[in-house]
Design a protein around this motif. Structure first.
Motif, PDB file in Angstrom:
ATOM      1  N   ARG A 120      55.327 -36.609  74.035  1.00  0.00           N
ATOM      2  CA  ARG A 120      55.205 -38.121  74.903  1.00  0.00           C
ATOM      3  C   ARG A 120      54.414 -39.078  74.054  1.00  0.00           C
ATOM      4  O   ARG A 120      53.739 -38.772  73.457  1.00  0.00           O
ATOM      5  N   LYS A 121      55.196 -40.298  74.080  1.00  0.00           N
ATOM      6  CA  LYS A 121      54.303 -41.325  73.374  1.00  0.00           C
ATOM      7  C   LYS A 121      53.267 -41.900  74.164  1.00  0.00           C
ATOM      8  O   LYS A 121      53.646 -42.422  75.346  1.00  0.00           O
ATOM      9  N   ARG A 122      52.213 -41.831  73.585  1.00  0.00           N
ATOM     10  CA  ARG A 122      50.837 -42.185  74.242  1.00  0.00           C
ATOM     11  C   ARG A 122      50.431 -43.664  73.780  1.00  0.00           C
ATOM     12  O   ARG A 122      50.092 -43.710  72.698  1.00  0.00           O
TER      13      ARG A 122
END
Length: 158
Positions: free
Chosen positions: A16-18
């Motif tokens: 997931r792109k944080r």
């Protein structure tokens, strides 16, 4: 194979792109939203908004009338009923009701009733009880030696 040996194929999952986790992450500070403007703020739902221009859905002409209490029927073709009878999913000897059609998997849900249409070939002698049917469907069942009974409450739906 054991549970701890199971894993996805290589490249099947991506982390997931944080966003907004520091300058080194590549998506720090503005978090990929650019600078200023409505879309950089939180709680913005633009959807049909066109920036002061009259939105498309308001520019297009409205025509006709949509009846708010119209009935929606689940539609079944005689050809499909015949196929299910041939496969043994529907018992042709017993009366075929709407519940039997749902139980066989031919119809997912009843909605306001089930309506039978005459598409396809029909050759079984059956007793059908449904909410609605086309005139040609009633004829086709009668020609095959069966009977198609339509519920009296929806005679106006034909």
């Amino acid at each position: 194979m054991k549970l701890h040996e199971l894993h996805d194929n290589e490249g099947a999952t991506k982390p997931r792109k944080r966003i907004g986790r520091g300058a080194g992450s590549g998506t720090g500070k503005t978090g990929g939203r650019g600078i200023k403007g409505q879309k950089s703020r939180s709680g913005v739902a633009i959807k049909g908004y066109e920036g002061g221009q009259m939105p498309l859905y308001q520019r297009l002409p409205k025509r006709g009338f949509n009846k708010p209490n119209r009935k929606k029927f689940a539609v079944v073709n005689l050809g499909l009923i015949q196929k299910f009878i041939d496969e043994g999913k529907i018992d042709a000897k017993a009366a075929i009701t709407e519940d039997a059609l749902i139980a066989s998997g031919l119809v997912r849900r009843k909605l306001d009733g089930i309506r039978v249409l005459a598409k396809g070939e029909f050759k079984s002698k059956v007793d059908l009880n449904v909410t609605g049917a086309s005139k040609s469907a009633i004829e086709a069942v009668a020609n095959a030696g069966g009977s198609l009974t339509v519920a009296a409450q929806d005679a106006a739906a034909e």
